[in-house]
Design a protein around this motif. Structure first.
Motif, PDB file in Angstrom:
ATOM      1  N   LEU A 163      -5.356 -31.567 -23.315  1.00 28.93           N
ATOM      2  CA  LEU A 163      -6.937 -30.775 -23.108  1.00 28.93           C
ATOM      3  C   LEU A 163      -7.070 -29.772 -24.658  1.00 28.93           C
ATOM      4  CD1 LEU A 163      -7.408 -29.837 -19.763  1.00 28.93           C
ATOM      5  CD2 LEU A 163      -8.034 -31.376 -21.069  1.00 28.93           C
ATOM      6  N   ALA A 164      -5.928 -29.212 -24.828  1.00 27.51           N
ATOM      7  CA  ALA A 164      -5.929 -28.977 -25.808  1.00 27.51           C
ATOM      8  C   ALA A 164      -6.101 -28.807 -27.690  1.00 27.51           C
ATOM      9  CB  ALA A 164      -4.564 -27.443 -26.469  1.00 27.51           C
ATOM     10  N   HIS A 165      -5.870 -30.654 -27.140  1.00 25.10           N
ATOM     11  CA  HIS A 165      -6.647 -31.336 -28.699  1.00 25.10           C
ATOM     12  C   HIS A 165      -7.743 -31.756 -28.823  1.00 25.10           C
ATOM     13  CE1 HIS A 165      -2.156 -30.526 -29.944  1.00 25.10           C
ATOM     14  NE2 HIS A 165      -1.219 -30.943 -28.374  1.00 25.10           N
ATOM     15  N   LEU A 166      -8.723 -31.662 -27.812  1.00 27.55           N
ATOM     16  CA  LEU A 166      -9.661 -32.334 -27.791  1.00 27.55           C
ATOM     17  C   LEU A 166     -10.922 -31.822 -29.297  1.00 27.55           C
ATOM     18  CD1 LEU A 166     -10.030 -32.583 -24.044  1.00 27.55           C
ATOM     19  CD2 LEU A 166      -9.437 -34.218 -25.486  1.00 27.55           C
ATOM     20  N   GLU A 167     -10.911 -32.477 -29.837  1.00 32.94           N
ATOM     21  CA  GLU A 167     -12.338 -32.460 -30.921  1.00 32.94           C
ATOM     22  C   GLU A 167     -13.571 -32.527 -30.355  1.00 32.94           C
ATOM     23  OE1 GLU A 167     -11.509 -29.518 -32.888  1.00 32.94           O
ATOM     24  OE2 GLU A 167      -9.242 -29.622 -33.134  1.00 32.94           O
ATOM     25  N   ILE A 168     -13.457 -33.720 -29.735  1.00 36.56           N
ATOM     26  CA  ILE A 168     -14.891 -34.038 -29.658  1.00 36.56           C
ATOM     27  C   ILE A 168     -15.697 -33.046 -28.319  1.00 36.56           C
ATOM     28  CG2 ILE A 168     -14.238 -36.188 -30.166  1.00 36.56           C
ATOM     29  CD1 ILE A 168     -14.212 -36.447 -26.442  1.00 36.56           C
ATOM     30  N   PRO A 169     -16.997 -33.415 -28.721  1.00 35.05           N
ATOM     31  CA  PRO A 169     -18.068 -33.328 -27.528  1.00 35.05           C
ATOM     32  C   PRO A 169     -17.862 -32.799 -25.926  1.00 35.05           C
ATOM     33  CG  PRO A 169     -19.389 -33.789 -30.196  1.00 35.05           C
ATOM     34  CD  PRO A 169     -17.609 -34.317 -29.661  1.00 35.05           C
ATOM     35  N   THR A 170     -17.506 -32.384 -25.312  1.00 29.02           N
ATOM     36  CA  THR A 170     -17.490 -32.152 -24.401  1.00 29.02           C
ATOM     37  C   THR A 170     -18.066 -31.869 -23.706  1.00 29.02           C
ATOM     38  OG1 THR A 170     -15.163 -32.447 -24.575  1.00 29.02           O
ATOM     39  CG2 THR A 170     -15.656 -31.654 -22.606  1.00 29.02           C
ATOM     40  N   PHE A 171     -18.763 -31.829 -22.288  1.00 30.48           N
ATOM     41  CA  PHE A 171     -19.469 -31.335 -20.995  1.00 30.48           C
ATOM     42  C   PHE A 171     -18.798 -31.219 -20.012  1.00 30.48           C
ATOM     43  CE2 PHE A 171     -21.940 -31.347 -18.020  1.00 30.48           C
ATOM     44  CZ  PHE A 171     -23.635 -31.548 -17.925  1.00 30.48           C
ATOM     45  N   ILE A 172     -19.014 -29.791 -19.315  1.00 27.74           N
ATOM     46  CA  ILE A 172     -18.292 -29.568 -18.631  1.00 27.74           C
ATOM     47  C   ILE A 172     -19.598 -29.070 -17.506  1.00 27.74           C
ATOM     48  CG2 ILE A 172     -16.277 -28.052 -17.420  1.00 27.74           C
ATOM     49  CD1 ILE A 172     -15.855 -27.909 -20.684  1.00 27.74           C
ATOM     50  N   ALA A 173     -18.904 -29.978 -15.964  1.00 22.22           N
ATOM     51  CA  ALA A 173     -19.564 -29.967 -14.715  1.00 22.22           C
ATOM     52  C   ALA A 173     -18.866 -28.699 -13.704  1.00 22.22           C
ATOM     53  CB  ALA A 173     -20.562 -30.424 -14.659  1.00 22.22           C
ATOM     54  N   GLN A 174     -19.778 -27.963 -13.309  1.00 29.99           N
ATOM     55  CA  GLN A 174     -19.384 -27.267 -12.219  1.00 29.99           C
ATOM     56  C   GLN A 174     -19.693 -26.710 -11.021  1.00 29.99           C
ATOM     57  OE1 GLN A 174     -14.807 -26.744 -11.619  1.00 29.99           O
ATOM     58  NE2 GLN A 174     -15.970 -26.890  -9.249  1.00 29.99           N
ATOM     59  N   GLY A 175     -19.207 -27.490  -9.868  1.00 30.57           N
ATOM     60  CA  GLY A 175     -19.765 -27.177  -8.398  1.00 30.57           C
ATOM     61  C   GLY A 175     -19.068 -25.165  -8.132  1.00 30.57           C
ATOM     62  N   GLY A 176     -20.551 -24.319  -8.128  1.00 29.93           N
ATOM     63  CA  GLY A 176     -20.356 -23.429  -7.730  1.00 29.93           C
ATOM     64  C   GLY A 176     -19.714 -22.391  -6.170  1.00 29.93           C
ATOM     65  N   MET A 177     -20.282 -23.381  -5.562  1.00 33.72           N
ATOM     66  CA  MET A 177     -19.253 -22.931  -3.853  1.00 33.72           C
ATOM     67  C   MET A 177     -17.964 -24.677  -3.460  1.00 33.72           C
ATOM     68  SD  MET A 177     -20.833 -21.355  -2.999  1.00 33.72           S
ATOM     69  CE  MET A 177     -20.525 -21.622  -1.357  1.00 33.72           C
ATOM     70  N   ASP A 178     -17.385 -25.034  -4.800  1.00 35.54           N
ATOM     71  CA  ASP A 178     -16.029 -26.208  -4.879  1.00 35.54           C
ATOM     72  C   ASP A 178     -15.295 -25.929  -3.109  1.00 35.54           C
ATOM     73  OD1 ASP A 178     -14.126 -27.719  -5.145  1.00 35.54           O
ATOM     74  OD2 ASP A 178     -15.160 -28.104  -6.938  1.00 35.54           O
ATOM     75  N   ALA A 179     -15.219 -26.227  -3.030  1.00 36.96           N
ATOM     76  CA  ALA A 179     -14.528 -26.544  -1.722  1.00 36.96           C
ATOM     77  C   ALA A 179     -13.135 -26.593  -1.871  1.00 36.96           C
ATOM     78  CB  ALA A 179     -14.830 -26.971  -0.581  1.00 36.96           C
ATOM     79  N   VAL A 180     -13.047 -26.935  -2.962  1.00 40.15           N
ATOM     80  CA  VAL A 180     -11.547 -28.064  -3.635  1.00 40.15           C
ATOM     81  C   VAL A 180     -10.729 -27.344  -4.599  1.00 40.15           C
ATOM     82  CG1 VAL A 180     -10.820 -30.399  -4.319  1.00 40.15           C
ATOM     83  CG2 VAL A 180     -12.241 -29.957  -2.743  1.00 40.15           C
ATOM     84  N   ILE A 181     -10.904 -26.546  -5.777  1.00 36.55           N
ATOM     85  CA  ILE A 181     -10.481 -26.302  -6.656  1.00 36.55           C
ATOM     86  C   ILE A 181     -11.394 -24.595  -6.637  1.00 36.55           C
ATOM     87  CG2 ILE A 181      -9.889 -28.636  -7.534  1.00 36.55           C
ATOM     88  CD1 ILE A 181     -12.351 -27.899  -9.362  1.00 36.55           C
ATOM     89  N   SER A 182     -10.550 -24.152  -7.815  1.00 35.49           N
ATOM     90  CA  SER A 182     -11.530 -22.294  -7.863  1.00 35.49           C
ATOM     91  C   SER A 182     -12.530 -23.252  -9.079  1.00 35.49           C
ATOM     92  CB  SER A 182     -10.420 -21.469  -8.055  1.00 35.49           C
ATOM     93  OG  SER A 182     -11.378 -20.416  -8.871  1.00 35.49           O
ATOM     94  N   ALA A 183     -13.769 -22.864  -8.988  1.00 37.56           N
ATOM     95  CA  ALA A 183     -14.507 -23.339  -9.659  1.00 37.56           C
ATOM     96  C   ALA A 183     -14.602 -22.277 -10.817  1.00 37.56           C
ATOM     97  CB  ALA A 183     -16.187 -22.845  -9.141  1.00 37.56           C
ATOM     98  N   LYS A 184     -14.289 -20.836 -11.244  1.00 34.92           N
ATOM     99  CA  LYS A 184     -14.085 -20.031 -11.540  1.00 34.92           C
ATOM    100  C   LYS A 184     -12.749 -20.033 -12.929  1.00 34.92           C
ATOM    101  CE  LYS A 184     -14.304 -15.218 -13.155  1.00 34.92           C
ATOM    102  NZ  LYS A 184     -13.271 -15.184 -14.571  1.00 34.92           N
TER     103      LYS A 184
END
Length: 230
Positions: A163-184
């Motif tokens: 991930l530290a080497h990604l230079e291409i445009p990246t779209f990041i989507a996240q649910g604020g009520m995610d019950a599996v991973i910590s959204a923040k």
């Protein structure tokens, strides 16, 4: 021709991304692929699948698309986001990347425990077998062979440095009520680690399964706008 390669999550199936794939097919003339990762057709089949199998399988499909299509985009959900990031890092011909509810840790067990209340609410209102939290995470994770869980952990360790080497445009989507991973934690890590141009889209009321959410059309519209931008 434009191609979109969509990668589902650990213990998941292409159904996780089907609403998005259908939306893209309806609104574009792109080639949209949603293959099943090795071992993910049945939980017990994961016993013999390794993280290398997942990489090699998706890389073989991506390599062919890069030969045949003018532009190729990668869309990854949950663990599939990490795999998509790894592929984008090692195949710079990929034009754009979308990371949906991307896992950046092996498993955030405290987050699952904190959300056990959601399971109890669902059980009260409907049959246990119909509870999305129970069927998707609690039950299915216990059904998965322990050696497969280790492969998931290795996939995380393999992909995160990319991930530290990604230079291409990246779209990041996240649910604020995610019950599996910590959204923040997930959003903070991705935004701080990925050096290239990024667009963040947060669905405050959504859970982990973004493409199944009631407001998914808003996500799909924003993602398609991102992919179509010059």
């Amino acid at each position: 021709m434009v191609a979109c390669l969509c990668i589902h999550g650990y213990m998941g199936t292409p159904d996780e991304l089907k609403p998005l794939a259908d939306y893209l097919k309806k609104h574009t003339d792109w080639d949209v692929l949603t293959p099943t990762l090795p071992g993910h057709d049945k939980p017990y089949h994961l016993r013999n699948a390794t993280y290398q199998d997942w990489i090699v399988f998706m890389e073989s499909i991506l390599t062919q698309l890069l030969k045949e299509d003018e532009e190729v985009y990668l869309i990854g959900f949950s663990m599939g986001g990490l795999l998509a990031g790894w592929l984008a890092r090692h195949h710079p011909e990929v034009k754009k990347l979308a990371l949906l509810s991307t896992s950046v840790h092996y498993l955030d067990w405290p987050n699952l425990v904190d959300n056990k209340g959601q399971l109890f609410v669902e059980v009260k209102d409907q049959k246990l077998k119909n509870s999305s939290v129970f069927s998707r995470y609690f039950k299915r994770f216990t059904d998965v062979p322990s050696q497969s869980k280790a492969q998931f952990a290795k996939m995380v360790m393999q992909a995160k440095p990319a991930l530290a080497h990604l230079e291409i445009p990246t779209f990041i989507a996240q649910g604020g009520m995610d019950a599996v991973i910590s959204a923040k934690q997930s959003v903070d890590y991705l935004m701080e680690t990925i050096p290239g141009p990024k667009r963040l889209f947060v669905m405050e009321e959504a859970g982990h399964l973004l493409c199944q959410d009631k407001d998914r059309e808003v996500l799909f519209e924003n993602l398609l706008d991102f992919l179509k931008e010059n």
